[in-house]
Design a protein around this motif. Structure first.
Motif, PDB file in Angstrom:
ATOM      1  N   VAL A 217     -10.137  -0.918  -5.616  1.00 47.17           N
ATOM      2  CA  VAL A 217      -8.758  -0.418  -5.646  1.00 47.17           C
ATOM      3  C   VAL A 217      -8.417   0.021  -7.057  1.00 47.17           C
ATOM      4  O   VAL A 217      -8.487  -0.763  -7.986  1.00 47.17           O
ATOM      5  N   LEU A 219      -5.499   1.098  -9.518  1.00 47.03           N
ATOM      6  CA  LEU A 219      -4.048   1.039  -9.586  1.00 47.03           C
ATOM      7  C   LEU A 219      -3.520   2.346 -10.139  1.00 47.03           C
ATOM      8  O   LEU A 219      -3.064   2.427 -11.279  1.00 47.03           O
ATOM      9  N   ASN A 220      -3.593   3.356  -9.279  1.00 51.78           N
ATOM     10  CA  ASN A 220      -3.132   4.679  -9.728  1.00 51.78           C
ATOM     11  C   ASN A 220      -1.715   4.918  -9.246  1.00 51.78           C
ATOM     12  O   ASN A 220      -1.072   4.045  -8.676  1.00 51.78           O
ATOM     13  N   SER A 221      -1.249   6.128  -9.448  1.00 52.90           N
ATOM     14  CA  SER A 221       0.162   6.411  -9.132  1.00 52.90           C
ATOM     15  C   SER A 221       0.417   6.324  -7.628  1.00 52.90           C
ATOM     16  O   SER A 221       1.495   5.905  -7.215  1.00 52.90           O
ATOM     17  N   TYR A 223      -0.945   4.210  -5.608  1.00 50.35           N
ATOM     18  CA  TYR A 223      -0.757   2.789  -5.320  1.00 50.35           C
ATOM     19  C   TYR A 223       0.669   2.365  -5.664  1.00 50.35           C
ATOM     20  O   TYR A 223       1.341   1.700  -4.872  1.00 50.35           O
ATOM     21  N   TYR A 224       1.146   2.746  -6.846  1.00 53.69           N
ATOM     22  CA  TYR A 224       2.487   2.331  -7.264  1.00 53.69           C
ATOM     23  C   TYR A 224       3.567   2.947  -6.402  1.00 53.69           C
ATOM     24  O   TYR A 224       4.587   2.314  -6.118  1.00 53.69           O
ATOM     25  N   LYS A 225       3.320   4.183  -5.949  1.00 53.08           N
ATOM     26  CA  LYS A 225       4.328   4.810  -5.087  1.00 53.08           C
ATOM     27  C   LYS A 225       4.469   4.019  -3.799  1.00 53.08           C
ATOM     28  O   LYS A 225       5.579   3.760  -3.322  1.00 53.08           O
ATOM     29  N   THR A 226       3.321   3.622  -3.223  1.00 50.18           N
ATOM     30  CA  THR A 226       3.380   2.816  -2.003  1.00 50.18           C
ATOM     31  C   THR A 226       4.040   1.479  -2.277  1.00 50.18           C
ATOM     32  O   THR A 226       4.871   1.011  -1.482  1.00 50.18           O
ATOM     33  N   GLU A 227       3.686   0.878  -3.402  1.00 55.96           N
ATOM     34  CA  GLU A 227       4.278  -0.402  -3.767  1.00 55.96           C
ATOM     35  C   GLU A 227       5.794  -0.290  -3.853  1.00 55.96           C
ATOM     36  O   GLU A 227       6.522  -1.169  -3.397  1.00 55.96           O
ATOM     37  N   ILE A 228       6.257   0.793  -4.460  1.00 53.19           N
ATOM     38  CA  ILE A 228       7.697   0.974  -4.605  1.00 53.19           C
ATOM     39  C   ILE A 228       8.369   1.078  -3.240  1.00 53.19           C
ATOM     40  O   ILE A 228       9.413   0.465  -2.992  1.00 53.19           O
ATOM     41  N   ASN A 230       7.221  -0.196  -0.459  1.00 57.05           N
ATOM     42  CA  ASN A 230       7.181  -1.538   0.133  1.00 57.05           C
ATOM     43  C   ASN A 230       8.275  -2.420  -0.445  1.00 57.05           C
ATOM     44  O   ASN A 230       8.960  -3.141   0.279  1.00 57.05           O
TER      45      ASN A 230
ATOM     46  N   MET B   8       2.853   7.184 -14.815  1.00 55.27           N
ATOM     47  CA  MET B   8       2.376   5.858 -14.382  1.00 55.27           C
ATOM     48  C   MET B   8       3.266   4.764 -14.948  1.00 55.27           C
ATOM     49  O   MET B   8       3.640   3.831 -14.241  1.00 55.27           O
ATOM     50  N   LEU B  11       6.479   4.626 -13.092  1.00 50.12           N
ATOM     51  CA  LEU B  11       6.319   4.022 -11.765  1.00 50.12           C
ATOM     52  C   LEU B  11       6.165   2.508 -11.879  1.00 50.12           C
ATOM     53  O   LEU B  11       6.788   1.748 -11.121  1.00 50.12           O
ATOM     54  N   CYS B  15       8.532  -0.345 -10.281  1.00 53.80           N
ATOM     55  CA  CYS B  15       7.957  -1.382  -9.429  1.00 53.80           C
ATOM     56  C   CYS B  15       8.345  -2.765  -9.923  1.00 53.80           C
ATOM     57  O   CYS B  15       8.788  -3.617  -9.150  1.00 53.80           O
ATOM     58  N   LEU B  18      11.949  -3.525  -9.216  1.00 55.08           N
ATOM     59  CA  LEU B  18      12.212  -3.879  -7.814  1.00 55.08           C
ATOM     60  C   LEU B  18      11.755  -5.302  -7.517  1.00 55.08           C
ATOM     61  O   LEU B  18      12.430  -6.053  -6.815  1.00 55.08           O
ATOM     62  N   ASN B 184      -2.953  -2.535   1.159  1.00 51.52           N
ATOM     63  CA  ASN B 184      -1.984  -2.890   0.117  1.00 51.52           C
ATOM     64  C   ASN B 184      -2.545  -3.985  -0.782  1.00 51.52           C
ATOM     65  O   ASN B 184      -2.134  -4.115  -1.920  1.00 51.52           O
ATOM     66  N   CYS B 220       3.420  -3.083   5.173  1.00 53.49           N
ATOM     67  CA  CYS B 220       3.531  -4.450   4.664  1.00 53.49           C
ATOM     68  C   CYS B 220       5.021  -4.785   4.571  1.00 53.49           C
ATOM     69  O   CYS B 220       5.759  -4.118   3.849  1.00 53.49           O
TER      70      CYS B 220
END
Lengths: 473, 342
Positions: A217, A219-221, A223-228, A230, B8, B11, B15, B18, B184, B220
């Motif tokens: 995995v 940790l690119n942008s 990934y962070y977009k999905t994290e945000i 979530n 990055m 972002l 994150c 949040l 995730n 998730c």
């Protein structure tokens, strides 16, 4: 002596906690007063001091821990398997023989826990010594490993050979008996830490997982977009006060206490203990008369009622009386869509529409217009979850309305009244067949008090009682 | 390059912000502790379960076991390359399924009892029909790029898998294809558990996080942190409102789904071994946790106290399971034996 993994923060995880326990036993065995009586053993023409026989070891363990021969053999066997005691005859056979076979204590220098994990360098030096000494007579697998090591740590090979020569020179200056002892000890160490192919590797620690974060995995942008996304979704969720939630857990375990066979036992008896299948027979899916506990559970929650095939059938009977059975039929049909084969979804949804949703349908269900519109729209492109909203609506209708009334109904009350409360199975006639219905003291306690149990012979251990409880091959 | 880095950083910052807000929201509803709520509950005392049966038959380490829904049959998987299906009541082996790959790590029984599934270092989940005259391979589910750590059937039509490639996956058994991929986690997924209503499932991974997923939407919904090492075992509390996890950091934890936070931890200074597996008794009051120290320790879930131990294995306890009828607990170990206790 503890062995730690790379501590990943927090607690230091101990590998092979059993080593600490074994070392305690070994130290006790070597106690000058209460430990084992040692003697000299003859090995060919040389006399090896401080050795004992397998029989001695077993007798000592039996006496010290008040255990039977079987268990002493088992525990002693583990001490040999992990290298704390090694055999003088047949050194590659790491078993404890209950006879005159000679054994010796491994020196703490060579305890597995002393140098964990065993290093490649040390193994290379050991093989080099053997190579020089026996003039190239390594075993086949040792030759293979030797050449693999030679390739892998080639850059330190001069050091390896030099160390090997130095150690051999030093050992030549020892008495023959000491030299043999040291060679045996070292050989025993490597038999454990680098077992020959085919022998079980007692130090196997299992799969080597990458440390915490996978290299797969990035940790690119993205990934962070999905994290945000979530996190935003998670932030918006409704949170219930802890006090209410925690009370819920307490209430749940209290309510189900009598339904938890491990906590409270079960009637007529636990089949695992009594070898009597009566409990299972009485609680089969469909029985003429259910048990009382089972009928009580139907009142705990609507889910409990629906999950029990008998409960569901009873509820259906009740709904038929109320002329609202179509609700349960509809719900069941929706379940079938959700959990059935993908290929049959279209045909099942069509059936549901025909029977329950179409205007003038034989078993028309009463759904609010908004849900009905949404469902009819969805049916045009059926998928597994297309009936979810409608199913949920009918589910809550039944839960809030029909279910509480069912619990108050004569149908339910009569069922509860005539439900069986099984008699506890009488204890067996034969005393030696009798098993304990309830929990027994722990092995440590039993050893201390020498409790006689279930007609087992005195001096018999808890372990014997345990294994007597039913080993099956 | 600089623009990418700036994006990055922005972002990451959003994150983190949040996540901090989520923590604040959790604190806001935290008006009680488990010790407070369970204060009036009677102690369970010392729980001493007796060994009732030892199932012998495997020739190598046992890595996984799973009860059938009938609470009588059970399937176990060993690195001797076999799945064994037992009638635990008689101790008889009913079916032996030879595996193509001996490196098995997980096994599952379908609720119908018709199918079993297994997988491991072959990266595949193989589904077998055990009702046929001799076990027949039904499907080989081959799309994960890492080892298979756990699998669970929803029905004879669908199965969920967790993998060392950090994803979980829902498969359609009719077509053998992936339906939803749940991504995730940032560490190997080690374990999963299905909710009673099959709308959600939970997963534990080497990133020390437990996650709750929506099976329909593939997203998730909740993430729980707190462990400091790999989560090896995960299970629902029987009410469905909490998640219990077991980790290499030598502790277990309970996370409440409705208040969205950890409510109690289970650890003891004398326990320095990682947790490999766990199972709960039917009322949820007892947690049976298998550890690397060759024992299965018993915890009082409400009081957070260690109340018992199941000793008898000669090697690591690798799997634990309580059947649906709650009659007892089964432990499986690297010593190649399965033991039944109650």
């Amino acid at each position: 002596m503890t062995i730690n993994t790379l501590a990943k923060g927090g607690w230091n995880r101990e590998q092979m906690a059993c080593f600490r326990k074994m070392e305690r036993v070994i130290v006790a065995m070597q106690d000058p007063d209460m430990g084992m009586k040692m003697r000299n053993q003859r090995l060919l023409i040389t006399v090896i001091p401080h050795a004992m026989t397998g029989r001695d070891i077993i007798d000592w363990l039996m006496q010290k821990y008040n255990i039977c021969e079987e268990e002493a053999l088992h525990v002693g066997g583990m001490l040999v398997k992990y290298g704390y005691i090694y055999p003088l005859k047949e050194p590659r056979s790491l078993v404890l023989r209950p006879d005159e076979s000679p054994y010796r204590f491994q020196t703490p220098y060579f305890w597995t826990s002393t140098r964990w994990p065993a290093s490649e360098l040390d193994y290379a030096i050991y093989l080099a010594k053997k190579n020089i000494r026996k003039q190239g007579e390594l075993m086949e697998y040792e030759k293979e490993r030797y050449s693999v090591l030679h390739k892998r740590i080639n850059h330190t090979w001069d050091f390896v050979v030099m160390q090997a020569r130095e150690q051999l020179r030093a050992s030549k200056q020892r008495r023959k008996a000491d030299r043999i002892v040291l060679e045996c000890q070292e050989q025993a160490y490597w038999l454990i830490n680098r077992p020959p192919p085919g022998s079980p590797n007692v130090l196997d620690m299992g799969l080597d997982k990458p440390n915490n974060f996978s290299s797969r995995v990035t940790l690119n942008s993205d990934y962070y977009k999905t994290e945000i996304e979530n996190c935003k979704r998670a932030l918006g969720r409704n949170r219930v006060k802890s006090s209410i939630c925690l009370e819920g857990f307490v209430k749940y375990s209290e309510q189900y206490l009598n339904h938890d066979p491990i906590m409270q036992g079960c009637l007529p008896s636990n089949p695992w203990i009594s070898d009597d299948t009566a409990h299972w027979t009485m609680n089969a899916d469909m029985v003429p008369i259910p048990t009382r506990l089972r009928v009580e559970r139907w009142s705990f929650s609507f889910v409990e009622l629906l999950n029990d095939p008998m409960g569901r059938r009873e509820f259906m009977t009740y709904l038929e009386k109320e002329f609202s059975a179509e609700n349960l039929c509809f719900w069941q049909a929706c379940e079938d869509v959700r959990h059935g084969e993908n290929s049959r979804i279209v045909e099942k949804v069509e059936e549901i529409y025909k029977n329950f949703l179409a205007p003038g349908a034989a078993r028309w269900v009463n759904i609010d217009s908004k849900t009905m519109d949404k469902t009819l729209e969805g049916i045009r492109h059926p998928h597994r979850f297309v009936m979810d909203d409608a199913q949920m609506h009918i589910y809550f209708l039944m839960k809030k309305d029909s279910y509480p009334r069912y619990l108050k109904s004569d149908l339910y009350k009569n069922m509860l009244a005539k439900a069986i409360v099984p008699q506890e199975t009488k204890k067996s006639v034969f005393p030696f067949m009798r098993r304990q219905r309830h929990a027994s003291p722990s092995p440590a306690q039993a050893a201390r008090h020498g409790i006689e149990e279930d007609g087992q012979a005195k001096g018999g251990s808890q372990a014997a009682a345990n294994s007597g409880g039913g080993s099956h091959t | 390059m600089a623009a990418e880095k700036a994006e990055m950083d922005a972002l990451k910052k959003e994150c983190d912000g949040l996540r901090a807000q989520i923590e604040a929201a959790r604190k806001a509803v935290n008006d009680s502790s488990m010790s407070g709520a369970a204060g009036g509950v009677a102690s369970v005392g010392r729980v001493q379960l007796k060994l009732r049966k030892t199932l012998k038959g495997h020739l190598a380490k046992i890595y996984a076991m799973h009860w059938s829904a009938d609470s009588r049959q059970m399937v176990s998987a060993s690195q001797d390359g076999k799945l064994l299906i037992w009638d635990t009541f008689t101790g008889n082996k009913l079916v032996a399924v030879p595996l193509k790959s001996a490196w098995v790590m997980s096994v599952a029984f379908a609720p119908s009892g018709n199918l079993v599934a297994s997988g491991g270092l072959d990266n595949m989940c193989t589904v077998y029909n055990i009702k046929a005259a001799s076990p027949k391979t039904l499907r080989e589910l081959d799309a994960h790029t890492g080892y298979l750590s756990c699998c669970r059937f929803l029905s004879d039509s669908e199965i969920l898998t967790a993998s060392g490639d950090t994803t979980c996956c829902l498969w359609d058994l009719e077509t053998g294809k992936q339906k939803i991929i749940f991504t995730n986690h940032i560490g190997d997924c080690m374990s999963l558990a299905l909710s009673g209503d099959m709308n959600t499932f939970i997963s534990g991974a080497c990133d020390s996080l437990a996650k709750l997923w929506d099976l329909r939407e593939g997203t998730c919904k909740q993430t729980f942190s707190g462990h400091t090492s790999d989560i090896n075992a995960i299970s629902f509390f029987p009410s469905g409102n909490a998640v219990i996890t077991g980790s290499d950091d030598c502790s277990c934890k309970m996370y409440d789904l409705r208040s969205d936070q950890e409510v109690i931890g289970y650890q003891d200074t004398s326990l320095n071994a990682g947790v490999t597996s766990l199972a709960l008794s039917n009322s949820g009051r007892l947690i049976f946790a298998g550890y690397d120290d060759f024992n299965c320790h018993i915890w009082d879930s409400l009081k957070g106290e260690k109340v018992g131990v199941l000793s008898g294995h000669d090697n690591r306890v690798s799997c634990t399971g309580v059947p649906e009828d709650g009659m007892g607990v089964c432990t499986g170990s690297w010593d190649s034996f399965l033991k039944l206790w109650n």
